[in-house]
Motif scaffolding. Structure first.
Motif, PDB file in Angstrom:
ATOM      1  N   ILE A   1      40.983 130.493  11.731  1.00 27.60           N
ATOM      2  CA  ILE A   1      40.227 131.098  10.639  1.00 27.60           C
ATOM      3  C   ILE A   1      41.182 131.724   9.656  1.00 27.60           C
ATOM      4  CG2 ILE A   1      38.571 132.865  10.035  1.00 27.60           C
ATOM      5  CD1 ILE A   1      37.308 132.569  12.618  1.00 27.60           C
ATOM      6  N   ASP A   2      40.803 131.686   8.443  1.00 31.21           N
ATOM      7  CA  ASP A   2      41.703 132.143   7.408  1.00 31.21           C
ATOM      8  C   ASP A   2      40.851 132.670   6.244  1.00 31.21           C
ATOM      9  OD1 ASP A   2      43.646 132.020   5.299  1.00 31.21           O
ATOM     10  OD2 ASP A   2      43.051 129.928   4.954  1.00 31.21           O
TER      11      ASP A   2
ATOM     12  N   ASP B   1      50.397 120.287  23.504  1.00 32.22           N
ATOM     13  CA  ASP B   1      50.824 120.730  22.169  1.00 32.22           C
ATOM     14  C   ASP B   1      49.756 121.608  21.518  1.00 32.22           C
ATOM     15  OD1 ASP B   1      53.070 119.262  22.590  1.00 32.22           O
ATOM     16  OD2 ASP B   1      52.501 117.597  21.264  1.00 32.22           O
TER      17      ASP B   1
ATOM     18  N   SER C   1      48.817 132.405  22.256  1.00 31.67           N
ATOM     19  CA  SER C   1      48.957 133.847  22.431  1.00 31.67           C
ATOM     20  C   SER C   1      50.423 134.194  22.641  1.00 31.67           C
ATOM     21  CB  SER C   1      48.140 134.293  23.629  1.00 31.67           C
ATOM     22  OG  SER C   1      48.551 133.600  24.777  1.00 31.67           O
ATOM     23  N   GLY C   2      50.821 135.338  22.127  1.00 30.61           N
ATOM     24  CA  GLY C   2      52.223 135.742  22.206  1.00 30.61           C
ATOM     25  C   GLY C   2      52.632 136.022  23.637  1.00 30.61           C
TER      26      GLY C   2
ATOM     27  N   GLN D   1      52.873 135.484  27.222  1.00 27.85           N
ATOM     28  CA  GLN D   1      52.481 134.765  28.448  1.00 27.85           C
ATOM     29  C   GLN D   1      51.979 133.337  28.177  1.00 27.85           C
ATOM     30  OE1 GLN D   1      50.869 137.599  27.383  1.00 27.85           O
ATOM     31  NE2 GLN D   1      50.566 139.026  29.084  1.00 27.85           N
TER      32      GLN D   1
ATOM     33  N   ILE E   1      34.570 132.961  33.101  1.00 27.13           N
ATOM     34  CA  ILE E   1      35.373 133.500  31.982  1.00 27.13           C
ATOM     35  C   ILE E   1      35.775 134.935  32.291  1.00 27.13           C
ATOM     36  CG2 ILE E   1      35.187 134.287  29.573  1.00 27.13           C
ATOM     37  CD1 ILE E   1      33.556 131.727  28.995  1.00 27.13           C
TER      38      ILE E   1
ATOM     39  N   ASP F   1      40.384 135.426  27.628  1.00 25.17           N
ATOM     40  CA  ASP F   1      40.145 136.292  26.474  1.00 25.17           C
ATOM     41  C   ASP F   1      40.193 135.457  25.196  1.00 25.17           C
ATOM     42  OD1 ASP F   1      42.834 135.913  25.724  1.00 25.17           O
ATOM     43  OD2 ASP F   1      43.461 137.668  26.881  1.00 25.17           O
ATOM     44  N   ARG F   2      40.179 136.127  24.064  1.00 30.71           N
ATOM     45  CA  ARG F   2      40.090 135.387  22.804  1.00 30.71           C
ATOM     46  C   ARG F   2      41.326 134.564  22.478  1.00 30.71           C
ATOM     47  NH1 ARG F   2      37.880 139.584  18.509  1.00 30.71           N
ATOM     48  NH2 ARG F   2      36.378 140.505  19.934  1.00 30.71           N
ATOM     49  N   HIS F   3      42.379 134.770  23.259  1.00 28.63           N
ATOM     50  CA  HIS F   3      43.576 133.965  23.045  1.00 28.63           C
ATOM     51  C   HIS F   3      43.753 132.940  24.145  1.00 28.63           C
ATOM     52  CE1 HIS F   3      45.365 136.408  19.712  1.00 28.63           C
ATOM     53  NE2 HIS F   3      44.269 137.060  20.047  1.00 28.63           N
TER      54      HIS F   3
ATOM     55  N   HIS G   1      33.100 137.610  24.763  1.00 32.24           N
ATOM     56  CA  HIS G   1      34.098 138.318  23.937  1.00 32.24           C
ATOM     57  C   HIS G   1      33.958 137.973  22.452  1.00 32.24           C
ATOM     58  CE1 HIS G   1      36.187 139.816  27.434  1.00 32.24           C
ATOM     59  NE2 HIS G   1      36.409 138.600  27.893  1.00 32.24           N
TER      60      HIS G   1
ATOM     61  N   GLY H   1      33.538 135.164  21.301  1.00 25.66           N
ATOM     62  CA  GLY H   1      34.144 133.858  21.045  1.00 25.66           C
ATOM     63  C   GLY H   1      35.531 133.683  21.626  1.00 25.66           C
ATOM     64  N   VAL H   2      35.619 132.926  22.733  1.00 17.84           N
ATOM     65  CA  VAL H   2      36.932 132.509  23.224  1.00 17.84           C
ATOM     66  C   VAL H   2      37.169 131.096  22.703  1.00 17.84           C
ATOM     67  CG1 VAL H   2      36.757 134.012  25.242  1.00 17.84           C
ATOM     68  CG2 VAL H   2      36.019 131.620  25.426  1.00 17.84           C
ATOM     69  N   ARG H   3      38.422 130.668  22.743  1.00 17.28           N
ATOM     70  CA  ARG H   3      38.750 129.367  22.138  1.00 17.28           C
ATOM     71  C   ARG H   3      38.187 128.205  22.945  1.00 17.28           C
ATOM     72  NH1 ARG H   3      45.113 130.576  20.780  1.00 17.28           N
ATOM     73  NH2 ARG H   3      44.714 132.222  19.254  1.00 17.28           N
TER      74      ARG H   3
ATOM     75  N   TRP I   1      30.829 142.876  26.068  1.00 13.68           N
ATOM     76  CA  TRP I   1      31.393 141.643  26.612  1.00 13.68           C
ATOM     77  C   TRP I   1      30.753 140.414  25.972  1.00 13.68           C
ATOM     78  CZ3 TRP I   1      30.833 137.023  29.161  1.00 13.68           C
ATOM     79  CH2 TRP I   1      31.983 136.500  29.775  1.00 13.68           C
TER      80      TRP I   1
ATOM     81  N   GLY J   1      41.992 139.574   5.954  1.00 15.52           N
ATOM     82  CA  GLY J   1      42.476 138.241   6.293  1.00 15.52           C
ATOM     83  C   GLY J   1      42.026 137.808   7.678  1.00 15.52           C
TER      84      GLY J   1
ATOM     85  N   ARG K   1      40.523 137.026  14.966  1.00 15.42           N
ATOM     86  CA  ARG K   1      41.155 136.050  15.839  1.00 15.42           C
ATOM     87  C   ARG K   1      42.543 136.505  16.263  1.00 15.42           C
ATOM     88  NH1 ARG K   1      36.570 134.552  17.215  1.00 15.42           N
ATOM     89  NH2 ARG K   1      37.668 133.275  18.724  1.00 15.42           N
TER      90      ARG K   1
ATOM     91  N   GLU L   1      43.453 143.208  26.839  1.00 17.69           N
ATOM     92  CA  GLU L   1      42.689 142.087  27.396  1.00 17.69           C
ATOM     93  C   GLU L   1      41.503 141.705  26.525  1.00 17.69           C
ATOM     94  OE1 GLU L   1      41.368 142.940  31.317  1.00 17.69           O
ATOM     95  OE2 GLU L   1      43.268 142.348  32.226  1.00 17.69           O
ATOM     96  N   HIS L   2      40.816 142.703  25.987  1.00 19.42           N
ATOM     97  CA  HIS L   2      39.628 142.382  25.203  1.00 19.42           C
ATOM     98  C   HIS L   2      40.013 141.588  23.953  1.00 19.42           C
ATOM     99  CE1 HIS L   2      35.558 142.563  23.812  1.00 19.42           C
ATOM    100  NE2 HIS L   2      35.900 143.172  22.696  1.00 19.42           N
ATOM    101  N   LEU L   3      41.122 141.978  23.323  1.00 16.86           N
ATOM    102  CA  LEU L   3      41.543 141.267  22.118  1.00 16.86           C
ATOM    103  C   LEU L   3      42.328 140.016  22.437  1.00 16.86           C
ATOM    104  CD1 LEU L   3      42.578 144.051  19.628  1.00 16.86           C
ATOM    105  CD2 LEU L   3      40.521 142.659  19.717  1.00 16.86           C
TER     106      LEU L   3
ATOM    107  N   GLY M   1      46.086 138.221  23.781  1.00 15.20           N
ATOM    108  CA  GLY M   1      47.416 138.251  23.173  1.00 15.20           C
ATOM    109  C   GLY M   1      48.181 139.508  23.517  1.00 15.20           C
TER     110      GLY M   1
END
Ligand SMILES: NC(=O)c1ccc[n+]([C@@H]2O[C@H](COP(=O)([O-])OP(=O)(O)OC[C@H]3O[C@@H](n4cnc5c(N)ncnc54)[C@H](O)[C@@H]3O)[C@@H](O)[C@H]2O)c1
Ligand SMILES: NC(=O)c1ccc[n+]([C@@H]2O[C@H](COP(=O)([O-])OP(=O)(O)OC[C@H]3O[C@@H](n4cnc5c(N)ncnc54)[C@H](O)[C@@H]3O)[C@@H](O)[C@H]2O)c1
Ligand SMILES: [Zn+2]
Ligand SMILES: [Zn+2]
Lengths: 425, 425
Positions: free
Chosen positions: A2-3, A52, A60-61, A63, A125, A131-133, A156, A158-160, B190, B271, B276, B369-371, B373
């Motif tokens: 999203i942008d 990929d 996610s940053g 892990q 889940i 989570d969202r990442h 949450h 929306g998770v991916r 949740w 933004g 996300r 965890e909730h967010l 990343g």
């Protein structure tokens, strides 16, 4: 992905009831972006596409991203080795964590009608810290993808979701779009959200095990979108109908690709991707299709019902003088060559009454109710030439239903477009 | 209201595993627009604002729009005549149909924790034929609006929601945004979606009956957003804290308006309106707040918990040398003047352990965890000067907790900014 692009917050004094009254107009621009890949052997260890996507710049940053996989039990039955293949694929990727063995869910409409199945996805889940990442990968037909999509979109907020559609219908239509749903109150798709996926991976190797009815049924949506938007694609379908019916994979590849592309273009360009208006221009033949699915207690597949719906609305348009008879014949011949029935017992005998909920005609009002606002039905004035109408004459509909019964009874004889069958209308 | 602007569908051959592989990049731009009105006496028969919104250009063609009204039982207790007033308002409007007497739901966190309440809203939406062109009006505190918002967003993939927030917190923060939620698995929020409302109607006359704790608690969010984004607004709060604590309505009007405006600007310009990314820059003080709410079994209000969270993160920043001591004193003085506690029993005694789920420190990881990343926490380097950090030192946090206990114990004595209290840090 999203942008957000630009922004606009204005304040204005409206001074309605008090001079202290004020209004802020909030404007939130959002752009959703996702790739739709056409590929094969997705879980082959040599295939890096899935990896990929999961480890891409969106990842996610830190892990390794966590992944929960949900699989349609019909797909597992057709590919008994799939479960092990998925586990082996992730085991070989140090930078991905499959949080549990793939979760199996019932394939087909059942999974959308049983609220416990959504509950099981939510539990997984939660239990596995998605989570969202993190990612949920859904592998299955349109029903499983709709149901998992709903669970993922609401967890949450929306998770991916990575969709791996395994039927013709889901690869060329339902899974490339922005909707999800489950059934409630005995009504189809009563619960749902608009939630674009993270990615869609159309793996053609899954299609080889489909029953004929699913291979062929999914082509209804290709015919539908060709009739609405692309006469050249209709001609291609006409020329390749025999090959498609004979399960030619290369022909199917093109049909799926072009159909998906037309659907994607529509969603992006329609001006109404989240369907706030009263018209749904892509739902050609769908008012009857939805009703027939429900009357058949979902024994009819969506694609099969859409074939009947297309035949009905084309016959209606031809009987009304809207659609030239020659176009009508060509369309019904394509359906015949694709072995798609144009009449089913649920269509009734032509003695239909719109106030009777067991009559297909009651589907007109149900279609209006689901979208809200005014009844708006797409019809054709020619191949590739849609028009919207706001009412349908019940007498002409009854005649169309009776005519299609005759056509279906003679389906094995001459094509409608043959010179020997003139005067059927 | 939604509006799509431009479009971009590209095809690219990626040629990963087969030369038949292809990719379509789908780009769906969507713009959400909704008004936030600041007004009073919304259901007064003379007030046309609500009627104008429901019958505006967005209204459904033809029939009078159908409206389902859901009201917080705490609001009904405070305004016993409200139910009749709402019915009279709609009875006087020929062009609107109130489908049923207002539905009453339990106010406060209870309504978000009991799945049956969402079920009841869904049942009413179904029974009364509320479709995507009809309206659900939710009147109540942030909890009721979150819960009704979730029900409305998932029915028919989203029916129109008009929010009428009745608390300071919901008028200045929760109800002007794009989120809804209910609790599940014992976890706050949740389940939920991002779903912009059709309109927000902030009626100041509702605020008069709030308990002091809700009147004052909601000001935490104003303080929060001032500290993050607007030093001048902080100074205004500082200058008006005594008036606000004395329930001056005109001061509250300004506080609510400016706080809502700053939140709206943030959502539109950040933004990342649908969150996300891993950072949530507006959630200053919120990692501890969420944990304290849960530890108190939701006896603490969100706003009260945020006051403690702000105090904690400011004290942490001051002890770490990030935030000048003078700023810290000013911030704590504003909280003190607003009668907002900076320490509560749930904060613990300073003998905290992040691995113990009953410790507030475990809230750091739960927030991450909730967010999803990486852990990202907003802190202050000065008033109106936020900075993001990715870890917090547990020893300094324990010292901050102990210090706040002392400050709270002396809350009734001199202001921290008085010359007599130098050297507290
Ligand atoms: N979200 C949307 O925009 C949208 C659009 C159109 C249709 N739909 C939904 O899609 C659903 C229909 O999807 P569908 O046509 O894919 O059917 P389906 O999901 O009902 O699947 C049909 C059957 O095929 C099995 N199956 C799936 N993949 C297989 C494979 N590779 N090999 C063998 N068997 C396989 C399934 O287990 C199931 O028994 C309906 O619920 C419909 O409402 C959604
Ligand atoms: N969606 C978001 O972005 C967002 C943001 C922040 C907080 N929230 C949520 O908001 C909720 C807290 O909302 P809140 O602070 O408004 O409290 P609340 O909704 O819990 O209401 C507090 C109490 O006040 C009563 N009440 C409401 N209006 C009243 C009035 N006018 N007069 C008298 N009593 C009244 C309610 O019945 C309830 O008992 C939490 O659930 C929190 O998670 C949501
Ligand atoms: Zn369809
Ligand atoms: Zn908050």
């Amino acid at each position: 992905m999203i942008d957000t692009q630009t922004v606009n917050v204005e304040s204005a004094g409206l001074g309605r009831s008090s001079r202290r009254d004020r209004t802020i107009t909030q404007v939130v621009p959002v752009t959703f972006t996702y790739p739709v890949h056409f590929t094969e052997h997705l879980f082959d260890p040599q295939q890096t596409l899935l990896r990929d996507i999961l480890t891409g710049p969106e990842a996610s940053g830190g892990q390794p991203p966590r992944v929960l996989c949900v699989v349609d039990d019909g797909v597992l039955a057709a590919f008994p080795g799939l479960e092990g293949q998925i586990q082996a694929y992730f085991a070989a990727q140090l930078d991905l964590t499959l949080v549990a063995p793939p979760l199996t869910v019932p394939g087909g409409e059942r999974c959308k009608s049983d609220p416990d199945v959504v509950g099981r996805i939510h539990e997984a889940i939660n239990a596995h810290g998605i989570d969202r990442h993190a990612y949920v990968i859904a592998v299955g037909g349109g029903a499983v993808l709709d149901m998992v999509g709903y669970a993922a979109a609401t967890a949450h907020r929306g998770v991916r979701l990575v969709r791996v559609p395994t039927t013709v219908l889901s690869q060329n239509d339902s899974a490339v779009g922005v909707k999800n749903s489950v059934n409630a109150f005995g009504k189809k798709n009563w619960l749902g959200t608009f939630a674009p996926p993270h990615a869609v991976l159309n793996d053609r190797s899954f299609l080889t095990t489909l029953e004929d009815r699913d291979w062929l049924g999914g082509l209804s949506e290709a015919l539908k979108v060709a009739l609405l938007k692309d006469a050249a694609f209709f001609e291609w379908l006409e020329a390749n109908a025999v090959a498609l019916a004979a399960r030619d994979q290369e022909a199917m590849d093109h049909a799926v690709y072009r159909c998906a592309e037309l659907h994607l273009e529509h969603i992006a360009r329609s001006g109404d991707p989240f369907e706030r208006g009263s018209s749904r221009p892509l739902d050609f033949g769908h008012w009857a299709a939805h009703k027939l699915e429900s009357l058949s207690n979902y024994e009819l597949r969506h694609g099969e019902a859409v074939a009947v719906g297309i035949a009905l609305d084309c016959t209606y348009a031809a009987l009304s003088g809207l659609l030239p008879e020659a176009d009508w014949r060509r369309i019904l011949d394509v359906l015949r060559t694709l072995k798609l029935a144009v009449s089913v017992p649920e269509l009734g005998s032509g003695t239909q009454d719109a106030t009777n909920p067991t009559s297909v005609l009651s589907g007109l009002n149900e279609f209006r109710e689901h979208l809200g606002g005014r009844l708006t039905i797409p019809l054709l004035t020619g191949i590739g030439q849609p028009v919207e109408v706001h009412e349908m004459d019940h007498d002409i509909l009854r005649r169309a239903i009776a005519l299609l019964e005759d056509v279906q009874a003679q389906a094995s004889s001459l094509p409608l477009s043959s010179p020997h069958t003139q005067g059927v209308l």
